[in-house]
Design a protein around this motif. Structure first.
Motif, PDB file in Angstrom:
ATOM      1  N   HIS A 137       0.826  -1.211   0.000  1.00  0.00           N
ATOM      2  CA  HIS A 137       0.000   0.000   0.000  1.00  0.00           C
ATOM      3  C   HIS A 137       0.853   1.252   0.000  1.00  0.00           C
ATOM      4  O   HIS A 137       0.623   2.191   0.765  1.00  0.00           O
ATOM      5  CB  HIS A 137      -0.997   0.013   1.177  1.00  0.00           C
ATOM      6  N   VAL A 138       1.825   1.236  -0.884  1.00  0.00           N
ATOM      7  CA  VAL A 138       2.705   2.387  -0.971  1.00  0.00           C
ATOM      8  C   VAL A 138       2.248   3.257  -2.135  1.00  0.00           C
ATOM      9  O   VAL A 138       1.881   2.759  -3.193  1.00  0.00           O
ATOM     10  CB  VAL A 138       4.182   1.950  -1.117  1.00  0.00           C
ATOM     11  N   LEU A 139       2.205   4.559  -1.868  1.00  0.00           N
ATOM     12  CA  LEU A 139       1.933   5.534  -2.917  1.00  0.00           C
ATOM     13  C   LEU A 139       3.288   6.050  -3.407  1.00  0.00           C
ATOM     14  O   LEU A 139       4.072   6.574  -2.618  1.00  0.00           O
ATOM     15  CB  LEU A 139       1.099   6.694  -2.362  1.00  0.00           C
ATOM     16  N   GLN A 140       3.557   5.847  -4.684  1.00  0.00           N
ATOM     17  CA  GLN A 140       4.840   6.281  -5.251  1.00  0.00           C
ATOM     18  C   GLN A 140       4.597   7.450  -6.190  1.00  0.00           C
ATOM     19  O   GLN A 140       3.748   7.363  -7.079  1.00  0.00           O
ATOM     20  CB  GLN A 140       5.470   5.163  -6.088  1.00  0.00           C
ATOM     21  N   ILE A 141       5.336   8.517  -5.990  1.00  0.00           N
ATOM     22  CA  ILE A 141       5.228   9.679  -6.871  1.00  0.00           C
ATOM     23  C   ILE A 141       6.643  10.138  -7.222  1.00  0.00           C
ATOM     24  O   ILE A 141       7.491  10.259  -6.342  1.00  0.00           O
ATOM     25  CB  ILE A 141       4.466  10.831  -6.185  1.00  0.00           C
ATOM     26  N   TYR A 142       6.876  10.344  -8.516  1.00  0.00           N
ATOM     27  CA  TYR A 142       8.152  10.948  -8.887  1.00  0.00           C
ATOM     28  C   TYR A 142       7.941  11.946 -10.013  1.00  0.00           C
ATOM     29  O   TYR A 142       6.917  11.919 -10.695  1.00  0.00           O
ATOM     30  CB  TYR A 142       9.216   9.898  -9.227  1.00  0.00           C
ATOM     31  N   LEU A 143       8.883  12.857 -10.136  1.00  0.00           N
ATOM     32  CA  LEU A 143       8.691  13.943 -11.093  1.00  0.00           C
ATOM     33  C   LEU A 143      10.003  14.353 -11.754  1.00  0.00           C
ATOM     34  O   LEU A 143      11.090  14.053 -11.270  1.00  0.00           O
ATOM     35  CB  LEU A 143       8.046  15.158 -10.403  1.00  0.00           C
ATOM     36  N   LEU A 144       9.830  15.042 -12.877  1.00  0.00           N
ATOM     37  CA  LEU A 144      10.935  15.690 -13.578  1.00  0.00           C
ATOM     38  C   LEU A 144      10.624  17.182 -13.627  1.00  0.00           C
ATOM     39  O   LEU A 144       9.542  17.577 -14.068  1.00  0.00           O
ATOM     40  CB  LEU A 144      11.074  15.135 -15.001  1.00  0.00           C
ATOM     41  N   ALA A 145      11.576  17.991 -13.155  1.00  0.00           N
ATOM     42  CA  ALA A 145      11.401  19.441 -13.182  1.00  0.00           C
ATOM     43  C   ALA A 145      12.608  20.077 -13.842  1.00  0.00           C
ATOM     44  O   ALA A 145      13.665  19.454 -13.976  1.00  0.00           O
ATOM     45  CB  ALA A 145      11.218  19.986 -11.766  1.00  0.00           C
ATOM     46  N   SER A 146      12.427  21.321 -14.249  1.00  0.00           N
ATOM     47  CA  SER A 146      13.490  22.043 -14.947  1.00  0.00           C
ATOM     48  C   SER A 146      13.539  23.488 -14.450  1.00  0.00           C
ATOM     49  O   SER A 146      12.554  24.001 -13.911  1.00  0.00           O
ATOM     50  CB  SER A 146      13.200  22.019 -16.454  1.00  0.00           C
ATOM     51  N   ALA A 147      14.686  24.106 -14.672  1.00  0.00           N
ATOM     52  CA  ALA A 147      14.787  25.529 -14.364  1.00  0.00           C
ATOM     53  C   ALA A 147      13.990  26.348 -15.369  1.00  0.00           C
ATOM     54  O   ALA A 147      13.671  27.511 -15.124  1.00  0.00           O
ATOM     55  CB  ALA A 147      16.256  25.959 -14.362  1.00  0.00           C
ATOM     56  N   ASP A 148      13.669  25.744 -16.507  1.00  0.00           N
ATOM     57  CA  ASP A 148      12.967  26.465 -17.569  1.00  0.00           C
ATOM     58  C   ASP A 148      11.569  25.886 -17.781  1.00  0.00           C
ATOM     59  O   ASP A 148      11.353  24.695 -17.602  1.00  0.00           O
ATOM     60  CB  ASP A 148      13.761  26.356 -18.880  1.00  0.00           C
ATOM     61  N   ALA A 149      10.667  26.740 -18.218  1.00  0.00           N
ATOM     62  CA  ALA A 149       9.284  26.314 -18.411  1.00  0.00           C
ATOM     63  C   ALA A 149       9.132  25.504 -19.697  1.00  0.00           C
ATOM     64  O   ALA A 149       9.819  25.759 -20.692  1.00  0.00           O
ATOM     65  CB  ALA A 149       8.369  27.526 -18.451  1.00  0.00           C
ATOM     66  N   GLY A 150       8.231  24.556 -19.682  1.00  0.00           N
ATOM     67  CA  GLY A 150       7.833  23.859 -20.896  1.00  0.00           C
ATOM     68  C   GLY A 150       6.525  24.451 -21.391  1.00  0.00           C
ATOM     69  O   GLY A 150       6.080  25.486 -20.898  1.00  0.00           O
ATOM     70  N   GLN A 151       5.939  23.767 -22.362  1.00  0.00           N
ATOM     71  CA  GLN A 151       4.655  24.239 -22.872  1.00  0.00           C
ATOM     72  C   GLN A 151       3.648  23.095 -22.845  1.00  0.00           C
ATOM     73  O   GLN A 151       3.864  22.065 -23.494  1.00  0.00           O
ATOM     74  CB  GLN A 151       4.828  24.765 -24.299  1.00  0.00           C
ATOM     75  N   ALA A 152       2.578  23.285 -22.082  1.00  0.00           N
ATOM     76  CA  ALA A 152       1.559  22.240 -21.976  1.00  0.00           C
ATOM     77  C   ALA A 152       0.838  22.094 -23.314  1.00  0.00           C
ATOM     78  O   ALA A 152       0.608  23.066 -24.025  1.00  0.00           O
ATOM     79  CB  ALA A 152       0.576  22.580 -20.867  1.00  0.00           C
ATOM     80  N   VAL A 153       0.503  20.854 -23.640  1.00  0.00           N
ATOM     81  CA  VAL A 153      -0.194  20.554 -24.888  1.00  0.00           C
ATOM     82  C   VAL A 153      -1.478  19.805 -24.535  1.00  0.00           C
ATOM     83  O   VAL A 153      -1.446  18.839 -23.771  1.00  0.00           O
ATOM     84  CB  VAL A 153       0.698  19.677 -25.808  1.00  0.00           C
ATOM     85  N   GLU A 154      -2.602  20.260 -25.068  1.00  0.00           N
ATOM     86  CA  GLU A 154      -3.866  19.547 -24.863  1.00  0.00           C
ATOM     87  C   GLU A 154      -4.227  18.792 -26.137  1.00  0.00           C
ATOM     88  O   GLU A 154      -3.662  19.034 -27.202  1.00  0.00           O
ATOM     89  CB  GLU A 154      -4.973  20.523 -24.455  1.00  0.00           C
TER      90      GLU A 154
END
Ligand code: 3EB
Length: 329
Positions: free
Chosen positions: A183-200
Motif C-alpha cells: 500500500h505504498v503511494l509512489q510519486i516521482y517527477l521531472l522538473a526544470s529551471a525552464d518552463a515547458g509548454q503544456a499541450v492539450e
C-alpha cells in the motif's frame, strides 16, 4: 569575468531534455555512469539500492527480465535526500521522488496530501521550479465505488496537498494502479529551471474540465508537455478517452487503436512529426495479464521498432483496459 561568462552560457542555451532509455543492466553499473539523473527498476523482483536516484517502481513488467529505465543528462549530477524526498539534479534538471505508506498516513487521501505537500515544500527550496512531468503509482486504484473509489480519493488528496502550486498550469502526468501489497503511494517527477509548454488534445476534454461524474476533484494534468528546448514531448497517460467519455468498453483492440489515435493527435498538436521511432520510449499499462500478449502483438505491428515496456497496471477508470505514456524525441 570567467564566472559571468559561464553563467551566461548556462542561461542562453535551454538544456537538452534528459535522454530516456531502457537498458538491460544492473543499478550498480548505471548509477556510476556520469550524467545518470535517475534509474528505475520494475517489479518486486528488481534490485534495491540506497542511492536516491534509484526507484523500484511497484508495477510488474511483463518483460522478464525487465530492463532498467535510465534518465541521463549532459552534466554532473548531485543527489541527496531531504526529509521524505529523494532527489538528484544536474544541468538544470531535477528528479524528485517520494513514497508514502498509506497505513502510516491513514489512507490514500491523506497519503496523497502528505506526498504532494512534501514535494511542494521541497520544490520551494530548488532553482528547478518548473514541474514538467509527474508519475503516480497507487495501490488498488479502482477499489471503492463512485466518490469513494480510491483514485477519486487520491485526486482529492493530491489537490489538497498541491494548494495553488500549479496555478500557472498543470504538468503532464500518469496515474496508474499497482498491486504491491505494501500500500505504498509512489510519486516521482521531472522538473526544470525552464518552463515547458503544456499541450492539450483537441479530441479530448482537458482533464481539469472533466464533468462532476468523474469525481469531486478534477484530475490536474496536461495531456502532454513540450520540453523547454522543444526537443522532446512528454506524453501523459493516454487511453481511449474521447471527449470526456471512455470509448469501446470491453474491446481491447479498439481501445488500443483509439489510444494510438490520441497519441497521434498530441504529436500533431505539438507540431512534432507523426509516428514514433526507436528513440521514443513508451510504456503500455495493461489491466489484465491475459491481454498482455495481444497488446504486445498489436503494438509490434502498429509501432514497429519502438521500445515499449509492457507493464501490469490498472487505468484509473475501470472500463479502460490499456493506457500508454512516454516520450517522443
Ligand atoms: C484519462 O485520460 C486517463 O490523474 O494524473 C491519465 C493521466 C489519467 C493522468 C492523473 C489520469 C491522470 O483521464 C486517466
Amino acid at each position: 569575468m570567467v564566472q559571468a561568462g559561464e553563467n551566461l552560457q548556462v542561461r542562453l542555451g535551454l538544456s537538452r531534455t534528459p535522454h530516456v532509455t531502457y537498458r538491460m543492466a544492473d543499478p550498480g553499473t548505471v548509477l556510476t555512469e556520469p550524467g545518470t539523473l535517475a534509474a528505475f527498476g520494475f517489479g518486486t523482483g528488481s534490485p534495491d539500492s540506497d542511492d536516491p536516484r534509484w526507484l523500484r517502481v511497484a508495477l510488474e513488467s511483463f518483460d522478464a527480465p525487465a530492463p532498467i529505465e535510465l534518465w541521463q543528462v549532459d552534466a554532473t549530477v548531485v543527489c541527496g535526500q531531504q526529509e521524505a524526498v529523494r532527489w538528484s539534479s544536474g544541468g538544470g534538471w531535477l528528479f524528485a521522488a517520494v513514497e508514502v505508506n498509506e497505513h502510516e498516513a491513514g489512507g490514500i487521501e491523506s497519503a496523497a496530501r502528505q506526498a504532494y505537500a512534501a514535494l511542494c515544500q521541497f520544490m520551494g527550496t530548488r532553482d528547478e521550479r518548473c514541474v514538467l512531468r509527474i508519475w503516480n503509482y497507487i495501490a488498488n486504484i479502482n477499489d471503492g465505488d463512485d466518490d469513494a473509489e480510491r483514485y477519486k480519493q487520491f485526486c482529492d488528496g493530491r489537490a489538497a496537498g498541491l494548494g495553488d502550486f500549479f496555478a500557472n498550469g498543470f504538468p503532464a502526468a500518469t496515474a496508474i494502479g499497482h498491486h504491491d501489497r505494501q500500500h505504498v503511494l509512489q510519486i516521482y517527477l521531472l522538473a526544470s529551471a525552464d518552463a515547458g509548454q503544456a499541450v492539450e488534445n483537441p479530441r479530448q476534454v482537458s482533464a481539469w474540465r472533466y464533468p462532476r461524474q468523474y469525481g469531486r476533484t478534477s484530475p490536474g494534468f496536461a495531456r502532454a508537455m513540450l520540453m523547454p528546448a522543444r526537443d522532446a514531448l512528454a506524453i501523459s497517460g493516454t487511453a481511449a478517452v474521447v471527449g470526456h467519455a471512455s470509448a469501446h468498453e470491453g474491446d481491447l483492440e479498439a481501445q488500443l487503436n483509439e489510444t494510438l489515435t490520441n497519441l497521434e493527435a498530441l504529436l500533431a498538436t505539438a507540431d512534432m512529426p507523426a509516428g514514433f521511432d526507436t528513440h521514443s520510449p513508451l510504456k503500455a499499462y495493461v489491466r489484465h495479464p491475459t491481454d498482455a500478449y495481444r497488446v504486445r502483438e498489436i503494438l509490434q505491428q502498429r509501432l514497429p521498432g519502438v521500445p515499449v515496456l509492457l507493464m501490469h497496471g490498472d487505468v484509473c477508470r475501470r472500463e479502460l483496459l490499456v493506457e500508454i505514456d512516454g516520450w517522443r524525441y
